[in-house]
Design an enzyme around this catalytic site. Structure first.
Site, mmCIF file in Angstrom:
data_model
loop_
_atom_site.group_PDB
_atom_site.id
_atom_site.type_symbol
_atom_site.label_atom_id
_atom_site.label_comp_id
_atom_site.label_asym_id
_atom_site.label_seq_id
_atom_site.Cartn_x
_atom_site.Cartn_y
_atom_site.Cartn_z
ATOM 1 N N SER A 3 3.073 2.239 -1.943
ATOM 2 C CA SER A 3 4.482 2.013 -2.282
ATOM 3 C C SER A 3 4.903 2.783 -3.522
ATOM 4 C CB SER A 3 4.721 0.519 -2.523
ATOM 5 O OG SER A 3 3.936 0.063 -3.622
ATOM 6 N N ARG B 113 -3.227 10.869 -14.702
ATOM 7 C CA ARG B 113 -3.177 10.221 -16.008
ATOM 8 C C ARG B 113 -3.229 11.243 -17.137
ATOM 9 N NH1 ARG B 113 -7.013 6.445 -13.500
ATOM 10 N NH2 ARG B 113 -8.727 7.200 -14.764
ATOM 11 N N HIS C 225 -6.008 9.440 -8.959
ATOM 12 C CA HIS C 225 -5.482 8.635 -10.063
ATOM 13 C C HIS C 225 -5.808 9.283 -11.405
ATOM 14 C CE1 HIS C 225 -4.163 4.551 -8.458
ATOM 15 N NE2 HIS C 225 -4.426 5.257 -7.381
ATOM 16 N N ALA D 30 0.836 -1.196 0.000
ATOM 17 C CA ALA D 30 0.000 0.000 0.000
ATOM 18 C C ALA D 30 0.874 1.250 0.000
ATOM 19 C CB ALA D 30 -0.911 -0.015 1.228
ATOM 20 N N LYS E 151 3.416 1.855 -6.591
ATOM 21 C CA LYS E 151 3.290 0.884 -7.682
ATOM 22 C C LYS E 151 2.409 1.403 -8.814
ATOM 23 C CE LYS E 151 -0.337 -1.742 -5.253
ATOM 24 N NZ LYS E 151 -0.431 -0.793 -4.112
ATOM 25 N N ALA F 9 -9.955 0.143 -14.742
ATOM 26 C CA ALA F 9 -10.141 0.273 -13.298
ATOM 27 C C ALA F 9 -11.044 -0.861 -12.818
ATOM 28 C CB ALA F 9 -10.754 1.629 -12.963
#
Length: 400
Positions: free
Chosen positions: A233, A275, A271, A231, A235, A253
């Site tokens: 991190s 993008r 998020h 969590a 990624k 998603a």
């Protein structure tokens, strides 16, 4: 057509003067970079930087044959001193073409930021494109461009510039993409070539002479990549970074909308804000049909952890009786079907998943079941990928 990179760094150079950051502290020796400037066939100088004559001498060249000096980006600070014998620097207006007596042609491209991009065609017909820092070409949507032999751009700062060029065919399979204007955004060690390779680009030291049109062995962009991490991190950021230099990405998603959950809505919004605007979004856990669409755009699946939650919900995995009565077999079949689709897909796929099992053992039987099944899913999915990364504290560690 040959060009010598007198510098490959940002306008302030690397390391930046008086900057105490870790990247600047380690940018020493061959990792140090002067401000980007290009000497084309000894006759055309793109961007005049401090110490250009000395940089040329170190590279075994001279500026004595330069007949044209062009600037690509605004130069802040005091006026630049022009070395004796060099013509005064100028700038070609957007859309105009300059023909040199040496047989070179230079066309100016409009950008979405202050500055000018230059397309240079040599006497041998080879073409290169040079973009200034922080800028990408504008108005390419309706164009179809033949692939350049070489593109020199701010790959780290503006990866979307490569996406725009790829979308119109200006970057092809044989285009040599060289990162310039390198700043202290990325540590200059192994992380820089790793991150550039994900965009199909490379970096070279100051003073290198390149020949446009000569094939360079740049690592192929992996078609299937799995990015693991805990969590927060980093990624998801790493996964997005791997596709930000490519157009028409489909962001899948798997978490749904969760109406009424304000915290989830804030995560989704964060998020989306990261993008590129050209990406499309699909909210679905039905991944197999997407993987079987051979003509589709690259996929970014975020994330397999939520896909597994949906799959376990569907087979009744949280109820011991249903799990023993066929739920386990049904889940295994779903995972096998997904991994088979990953193996057979021709699409570029980057998938995100949580790495679990290294911390506290879940207190409930359902939690332990989920942990075990996610570990199995990650292992099976990774087996079908050319590239597997583990992200820890924002640092990507290649596992394969």
């Amino acid at each position: 057509m040959e060009l010598t990179l007198l510098g490959t760094g940002a306008p302030a150079g690397l390391p930046r003067p008086d900057c105490p950051c870790a990247a600047c502290a380690t940018a020493l020796g061959p990792a140090a970079r002067g401000a980007t400037a290009l000497l084309v066939d000894g006759t055309l100088l793109l961007d005049l930087t401090p110490g250009a004559a000395l940089a040329a001498a170190r590279a075994g060249h001279t500026l004595a044959g330069v007949r044209q000096v062009l600037l690509s980006h605004p130069h802040h600070g005091p006026a630049m001193e022009v070395p004796a014998g060099l013509p005064q620097p100028g700038r070609v207006p957007d859309g105009r073409e300059l023909a040199l007596l040496t047989g070179h042609r230079v066309r100016a491209l409009a950008l979405d930021a202050p500055g000018t991009g230059y397309e240079v065609t040599g006497p041998d017909g080879q073409r290169l494109l040079y973009l200034p820092p922080g800028a990408a070409p504008a108005g390419l949507e309706e164009q179809s461009v033949e692939p350049y032999g070489m593109v020199l751009a701010d790959v780290v700062g503006r990866p979307d510039a490569l996406a725009r060029l790829r979308a119109v065919g200006a970057i092809g399979a044989t285009t040599d993409v060289v990162a310039v204007h390198l700043d202290h955004d990325v540590p200059p060690g192994a992380e820089l070539p790793r991150r550039l390779a994900a965009a199909g680009a490379r970096a070279v030291p100051d003073g290198v002479t390149l020949t446009v049109g000569v094939y360079e062995d740049v690592p192929d962009v992996p078609r299937r990549t799995l990015v693991l991490g805990g969590a927060r991190s980093g990624k998801s950021v790493e996964a997005e970074r791997r596709l930000e230099a490519f157009p028409d990405v489909l962001y899948v998603a798997t978490g749904g909308t969760r109406n009424g959950d304000g915290e989830w809505a804030a995560r989704v919004a964060a998020h989306r804000e990261r993008r590129p605007g050209s990406w499309r979004t699909a909210e679905t856990c039905d991944l197999v049909p997407l993987l079987k669409d051979d003509d589709g755009a690259p996929l970014l699946v975020d994330c397999l952890s939520l896909w597994l939650t949906d799959a376990m919900d569907a087979v009744g995995a949280w109820d011991d009786a249903e799990w023993a009565g066929g739920g386990e077999r049904a889940l295994r079949a779903r995972v096998t079907e997904l991994c088979a689709a990953v193996r057979q897909t021709r699409r570029t796929v980057v998938a995100v998943s949580n790495e679990v099992g290294s911390g506290i053992v879940p207190a409930t039987a359902s939690g332990r079941r989920y942990r075990d099944e996610l570990g199995r899913l990650n292992a099976a999915f990774a087996q079908e990928c050319e590239h597997v990364l583990l992200v820890v504290a924002g640092q990507a560690l290649p596992l394969r």
